[in-house]
Design a protein around this motif. Structure first.
Motif, mmCIF file in Angstrom:
data_model
loop_
_atom_site.group_PDB
_atom_site.id
_atom_site.type_symbol
_atom_site.label_atom_id
_atom_site.label_comp_id
_atom_site.label_asym_id
_atom_site.label_seq_id
_atom_site.Cartn_x
_atom_site.Cartn_y
_atom_site.Cartn_z
ATOM 1 N N ILE A 98 -1.183 -7.130 -3.322
ATOM 2 C CA ILE A 98 -2.414 -7.117 -2.514
ATOM 3 C C ILE A 98 -3.536 -7.899 -3.211
ATOM 4 O O ILE A 98 -4.711 -7.769 -2.873
ATOM 5 N N ARG A 118 0.831 -1.201 0.000
ATOM 6 C CA ARG A 118 0.000 0.000 0.000
ATOM 7 C C ARG A 118 0.871 1.259 0.000
ATOM 8 O O ARG A 118 0.610 2.229 -0.710
ATOM 9 N N GLU A 158 2.464 1.738 -3.327
ATOM 10 C CA GLU A 158 1.481 2.250 -4.299
ATOM 11 C C GLU A 158 1.416 3.777 -4.227
ATOM 12 O O GLU A 158 1.464 4.468 -5.258
#
Length: 442
Positions: free
Chosen positions: A201, A166, A169
């Motif tokens: 993910i 995350r 990203e």
């Protein structure tokens, strides 16, 4: 003053000497540029470095830090690609020149190269520190968005090492925003990085979308085919073995892929594994061929992954061979500190080994797993703090810029007021003068 005055002669001699020095400096600067250009074009790495050394020698002769900086920058970029272990000496020289130049752009570039050096050595904490420092400086300076985006791409890749997909990203997205189509190579890598994060993910559809974007930006055949391999691998993760097998089969026949042992082994290994899952033992010869290539090139990291595939293939049909392959996978993964492959091998060895060996592997597995979780959590928190600090820094920069703009506007207003006041004072003085003069005449 006479023409043969000693003072005048000394001045003339000094001017001539300065002119000659200036001409010599220009000449040596041109020679430095020429040798850098030849080094870039050279097909031989050894020859290229000899040319860079000559360029550096001529640049030093100019006594111009900007020219020396440009040559050392080019040389350090080349070293990152071909001889990263030789970077420290050049970086030491670069640091001294950067200190004299004193610009944020130069400091940012130097820190970026330090990041490259530590990343090559798998010292992720140090690499992260330097990439972070470089990205901050260059974003503040607003002079080199390409290197700043490159730094963010590297930060994202380090986040992925610690499974912070995350965070990676967000970092890669920030990098793309900086570029605005300025550099297709880094933009391609950032899209590829985003795809890896989405795959991490398990958002495979988004991963495919960003791999496709990266493929459109690829300018050479090898890059395009490596991204195509990543697309095939993603289809395999999605369970679409037919599509994955079709793409990988095509890549296995590619002249470009077959000319690069690392990528040839990677394609054959994954093609063999896909076939193993869909067609059974037909995939084994391909995986064995991949192992042969990786062994010939002493590529231990690739070997560890291939050993895991072979171990899985033999687990049911030949358990003894499977156990040996898991041991090899563990040994090679440990040698190159491949965390995921090492834990995967340990997990299997804990279940398949007997007696005291099983206990030893179980103990190592839990100890390693706890350590990895602790390090990854710490790194994730560090990355979160970094992103927060960077966000706050951006806000402060905007605030400072707004304050500067307001200060400038206020200064301009004050200047206008001062000017009008002065004009009024002059007009009043002139009027007063004529009034008094008129009264005096009367």
């Amino acid at each position: 003053m006479k023409w043969h005055s000693p003072f005048l002669l000394a001045v003339i001699v000094l001017m001539v000497a300065c002119h000659k020095d200036e001409q010599q400096g220009v000449k040596e600067g041109n020679m430095a540029d020429e040798y850098v250009s030849l080094a870039r074009q050279s097909q031989s790495i050894d020859t290229a470095f000899k040319l860079f050394d000559r360029a550096e020698k001529f640049a030093s002769g100019t006594k111009n830090d900007t020219i020396v900086y440009e040559v050392l920058s080019e040389k350090s970029n080349y070293l990152v690609s071909y001889r990263p272990d030789s970077l420290p000496q050049t970086l030491h020289k670069l640091r001294n020149v950067v200190k004299r130049l004193g610009t944020k752009t130069a400091f940012g570039f130097y820190q970026s190269k330090m990041g490259d050096y530590y990343l090559h050595r798998n010292q992720y904490d140090s690499a992260f520190f330097y990439y972070d420092a470089s990205a901050r400086l260059l974003q503040q300076a607003q002079t080199d968005s390409v290197t700043a985006a490159y730094d963010l791409m590297k930060v994202a890749s380090i986040q992925q090492v610690y499974n912070d997909y995350r965070g990676a990203e967000g970092t890669a997205t920030d990098g793309i925003a900086l570029l605005k189509d300025k550099d297709t190579i880094i933009l391609k890598e950032l899209n590829n990085t985003l795809a890896i994060s989405f795959s991490g993910i398990k958002d495979y559809q988004s991963a495919l979308e960003y791999y496709e974007r990266a493929a459109k930006l690829a300018t050479d055949s090898l890059s395009k085919e490596v991204i195509e391999h990543n697309i095939a691998y993603t289809y395999g993760l999605m369970g679409n073995k037919k599509k994955a097998s079709q793409l990988l089969t095509g890549l296995s026949k590619s002249k470009v892929i077959n000319s690069e042992p690392y990528y040839r082994a990677m394609v054959l290994d994954n093609l063999g594994y896909v076939k193993l899952k869909s067609e059974g033992a037909e995939g084994l010869p391909l995986i064995r061929k991949a192992l042969e290539i990786a062994t010939e090139t002493n590529d231990l990291e690739s070997q560890s992954g291939i050993y895991l595939h072979l171990a899985e293939a033999y687990e049911e049909i030949l358990p003894v061979a499977s156990l040996d392959f898991y041991r090899e996978a563990y040994a090679t993964a440990t040698a190159v500190n491949s965390i995921d492959n090492r834990t995967a091998a340990l997990q299997k060895l804990s279940l398949l080994e007997d007696g005291s060996n099983a206990k030893k592997y179980i103990s190592t597995y839990f100890r390693l797993n706890d350590s990895i979780n602790e390090v990854r959590l710490k790194a994730k928190n560090q990355f979160a703090k970094w992103r927060y600090d960077l966000s706050e820094s951006k806000k402060q920069n905007i605030k400072n810029q707004n304050q500067l703009a307001l200060t400038k506007l206020q200064k301009e207003r004050n200047n206008i007021v001062y000017f009008l006041s002065l004009c009024l004072l002059i007009v009043s003085a002139v009027l007063l003068y004529f009034i008094l003069r008129s009264k005096y005449k009367k």
